[in-house]
Design an enzyme around this catalytic site. Structure first.
Site, PDB file in Angstrom:
ATOM      1  N   ASN A 155      98.078 -35.541  24.353  1.00 33.09           N
ATOM      2  CA  ASN A 155      99.607 -35.481  23.701  1.00 33.09           C
ATOM      3  C   ASN A 155      99.907 -34.800  24.222  1.00 33.09           C
ATOM      4  OD1 ASN A 155     101.771 -35.345  22.558  1.00 33.09           O
ATOM      5  ND2 ASN A 155     100.724 -36.480  20.177  1.00 33.09           N
ATOM      6  N   ARG A 161      91.093 -35.173  29.964  1.00 32.19           N
ATOM      7  CA  ARG A 161      92.558 -36.104  29.488  1.00 32.19           C
ATOM      8  C   ARG A 161      93.746 -35.712  28.470  1.00 32.19           C
ATOM      9  NH1 ARG A 161      91.558 -41.938  26.386  1.00 32.19           N
ATOM     10  NH2 ARG A 161      93.393 -42.854  27.411  1.00 32.19           N
ATOM     11  N   GLY A 214      89.291 -28.684  25.616  1.00 34.00           N
ATOM     12  CA  GLY A 214      89.933 -28.199  24.366  1.00 34.00           C
ATOM     13  C   GLY A 214      91.593 -27.320  25.870  1.00 34.00           C
ATOM     14  N   PHE A 218      94.542 -18.144  14.745  1.00 24.33           N
ATOM     15  CA  PHE A 218      94.598 -17.728  15.970  1.00 24.33           C
ATOM     16  C   PHE A 218      93.134 -17.168  15.577  1.00 24.33           C
ATOM     17  CE2 PHE A 218      99.282 -17.343  15.684  1.00 24.33           C
ATOM     18  CZ  PHE A 218      99.246 -17.936  15.734  1.00 24.33           C
ATOM     19  N   GLY A 262      93.604 -25.205  23.456  1.00 19.46           N
ATOM     20  CA  GLY A 262      94.426 -24.132  22.645  1.00 19.46           C
ATOM     21  C   GLY A 262      94.442 -22.323  23.266  1.00 19.46           C
ATOM     22  N   GLU A 263      93.085 -22.228  23.506  1.00 18.25           N
ATOM     23  CA  GLU A 263      93.330 -20.700  24.652  1.00 18.25           C
ATOM     24  C   GLU A 263      93.242 -20.594  25.632  1.00 18.25           C
ATOM     25  OE1 GLU A 263      89.923 -18.989  21.488  1.00 18.25           O
ATOM     26  OE2 GLU A 263      89.634 -21.309  21.360  1.00 18.25           O
TER      27      GLU A 263
END
Length: 729
Positions: free
Chosen positions: A595, A592, A666, A242, A668-669
């Protein structure tokens, strides 16, 4: 906690790009065979335990290690008097055991090495340290006399101003002038910061829990005066980071020092209660927002000013005002940062640094403006949608925030909402809903990758990427199989070692975009080469390499950001003050989706962390002792399954040709960015009380409810205005 599967076109089909491929390392992790940094059991491996400073500022005047060395199994004690000398690091937090100075409480002043972890811990408890103490200052305030304007805030200009925001604010028909506070926050990954090091003559091998082994190798080579080729760093599996593992931390330096001194492999696993002092934290941020708008809701002025702290040994400025430069069209604006250097541990990156606290304050203030205008908060945001990035004037590569808001409203049932605060009640529970927007920049860094076609029909892709629990192995294999045009099971991936082609670290939501680019290029080139190849492959196979230097880091004419919309439904218990989030919904525009399974996990993980930021997580700096009072998971409360009823993540199909070959942003955040504000806005809708300090704990909520009953308005000491006079916060 229920998790609804994403109904998206990108989640259907085979296991190529977009499909919900199962994580390759999943079975290893759930069966316990995945090796983490503490689990490399070399013959004779020793364990080490650090000794933290017990004063907030001063110098070590003496260290007595006699009793520690008498503990059975203790091998040695390293202090500033006998530790190996290091070259001066660029990062001063890594200059451990080099001098007697104590810049803050928790700074390591000794390291005890033992045959076992128990021996090292007992030895550390027996070390006696005396200090010459100095006066310390650890309390941040908006008017701190030593606060200054830095040159940069986490890489951004500290101040940006357009037009005359003060005059425009003063002449606006509707004005909001409010302050918000976000406390210190801590990363607390499941796997604490851990390193195992061993020396073979002048060759150093390290297994570490890090978000980027290349950075660790570079620092260790610098500190110990070695060529990089003599340092090998691996991070096979990483139990979360993190941001706190984005750069090397003291554990890896201490492990290498102890291994050199003893001639043994040595593991340093930092105790969790030591982490807040030595691996970074999200610094507290004090926000002042001034929004001026016309009666039609169009912003004329937007001012976001942030005060935060840094340590005296390393400047790090939480860039909380930067998101205001991206979000809304306002002809007059100012975003500015001030920072006070205090006797505190050095702050650092924590998931969505700048964006998470900054968007909490901004999106809460926008909700206050909507209330002052009597306007739906979604429509207010839509009305202030910019045609280009407000700060730079650059066109957006893609910006579908309005689509996220509209789709989220549809899924959430926003149209059926009664906008009046305290309009829904079930017994002692007040129910409310809230919305907030989110943004996070697209970041891409140069990396290299190789792809090899083997005679058995399989393919090997190699890149020094790091999987910190995000599913990087799986997604990179999908990118490779897509570029090669072969089934996913025929593509193998090697990551997590400096012996592989170099790559950027896992941070800033940049990993997949940065690593996927050279993987795609290498595999596409290999596919073209194979198309022209005749006869059997050589025994070693055919190799192709790709390096994105000069392309991934090239200047872009486009403003590239991901966007999202967050919705929350809460129940506030008027008896206990407890807040429960019954529903959380996030809808994202993030290019895009590569997964659908791992993406959904990333979105939900960010939203869960935002839930903790809103309701449970917060740290207190003890003014007398200069220490964080909440230093472990018993006192620093991260959310659990019972804290949320239903959590959903969805996304819209977004094509953006200005990013990378995959068209990805991105993810993740961005999930954390708007969650806290959406929950806070929902609590206001439920209670009619505007809380401007996180977290919304029962004691704070009960006090606000009592204030509402006695004043029938906002709690005393806060300010929100409509059209005329604006009380100062």
């Amino acid at each position: 906690m229920t998790h609804r599967e994403v109904d998206s076109a990108t989640s259907r089909g085979a296991a190529g790009v977009g499909a919900p491929a199962v994580r390759r390392e999943g079975r290893e992790k759930v069966t316990g065979t995945a090796r983490y940094a503490a689990e490399y059991r070399f013959p004779g491996r020793a364990q080490a335990w650090p000794v933290p400073a017990a004063v907030a500022r001063g110098r070590v005047s003496g260290i007595d290690v006699v009793d520690a060395l008498a503990v059975p199994g203790v091998l040695t004690v390293l202090t500033h008097e006998n530790a190996p000398r290091l070259a001066e690091p660029d990062d001063p937090t890594l200059a451990v055991l080099q001098n007697p100075r104590v810049p803050h409480r928790g700074w390591f002043v000794a390291l005890v090495v033992g045959e076992t972890l128990e021996a090292a811990r007992a030895g550390a408890a027996a070390v006696r340290v005396t200090y010459d103490t100095e006066e310390h200052d650890v309390v941040l305030s908006p008017a701190h006399p030593d606060a200054y304007v830095p040159e940069e805030a986490n890489g951004y200009p500290a101040v940006r101003e357009r037009g005359d925001p003060d005059e425009a604010f003063g002449s606006s028909a509707v004005r909001v002038d409010v302050t918000y506070r976000v406390p210190p926050l801590h990363n607390h990954p499941m796997e604490p910061h851990t390193s195992t090091a061993r020396w073979d003559d002048d060759r150093l091998t390290v297994h570490t829990s890090s978000q980027g082994t290349g950075a660790v190798r570079g620092v260790l080579a610098e500190l110990f005066g070695l060529p990089k080729e003599r340092v090998v760093v691996t991070a096979e599996h990483v139990g979360g980071g993190f941001g706190s593992k984005g750069t090397p931390r003291p554990d890896v330096v201490l492990a290498a020092m102890a291994a050199r001194r003893t001639g043994l492999a040595v593991t340093v696993a930092l105790p969790r209660r030591y982490l807040p002092a030595v691996v970074g934290h999200r610094a507290p941020t004090l926000h002042r927002l001034r929004l001026g708008a016309g009666a039609d809701g169009r912003l004329a002025s937007l001012v976001h000013e942030v005060t935060t702290h840094t340590s005296r040994i390393k400047e790090f400025v939480e860039a909380g005002a930067v998101p205001a430069r991206v979000m809304y069209a306002a002809p007059h604006s100012r975003s500015a940062h001030r920072v006070a250097a205090l006797d505190v541990p050095s702050p650092s990156w924590m998931r969505a640094p700048g964006e998470a606290p900054g968007m909490y304050a901004l999106e809460s203030a926008v909700d206050e403006l909507a209330a002052a205008l009597g306007m739906d908060p979604i429509e207010l945001r839509v009305r202030n949608e910019p045609d280009a990035e407000p700060d730079s004037g650059a066109p957006f590569s893609s910006r579908h925030l309005v689509d996220c808001l509209r789709e989220g409203a549809r899924r959430f049932g926003w149209d059926g909402r009664d906008p009046r605060p305290r309009s829904r009640r079930e017994g002692p529970l007040l129910l409310g809903t809230g919305v907030a927007a989110a943004t996070y920049p697209v970041q891409v860094w140069p990396s290299t990758a190789s792809a090899r076609a083997l005679p058995d029909g399989t393919f090997l892709v190699r890149i020094n990427a790091t999987d910190i629990g995000t599913g990087a192995r799986t997604v990179l294999a999908q990118i490779g199989s897509d570029a090669l045009g072969v089934p996913l099971e025929r593509v193998r991936i090697e990551i997590g070692s400096t012996e592989l082609p170099s790559a950027s670290l896992a941070g800033g939501s940049s990993g997949t975009a940065s690593w996927g680019w050279p993987v795609h290029e290498a595999c596409a080139r290999l596919a073209r080469r194979l198309a022209g190849h005749r006869g059997p492959l050589p025994e070693r196979g055919l190799d192709v390499r790709a390096d994105t230097r000069g392309t991934a880091d090239a200047e872009s004419a486009w403003a590239r950001h991901a966007f999202g919309a967050h919705f929350a439904e809460v129940a506030v218990d008027t008896v206990t003050g407890e807040v429960r989030a019954g529903r959380l919904l996030g809808v994202y525009a993030a290019g895009r989706i590569l997964n659908s399974r791992t993406a959904r996990s990333q979105f939900v993980g960010g939203m869960t962390m935002g839930l903790g930021m809103a309701l449970t997580e917060g740290s207190t700096m003890d003014a007398a002792f200069g220490d964080f009072a909440e230093s472990d998971l018993a006192s620093y409360h991260v959310p659990v399954h019972a804290d949320v009823g239903d959590i959903e993540a969805h996304w819209i199909d977004e094509e953006d040709p200005h990013l990378n070959p995959m068209g990805s942003k991105g993810i993740g955040e961005i999930g954390i960015v708007g969650t806290a504000a959406a929950i806070g806005n929902a609590v206001h809708h439920a209670t009619g009380v505007r809380f401007r300090e996180l977290p919304l704990t029962p004691d704070r909520v009960l006090a606000g409810l009592l204030g509402h009953r006695t004043t029938n308005g906002a709690p005393a000491g806060t300010a929100v205005s409509g059209s005329d006079a604006v009380p100062r916060p």
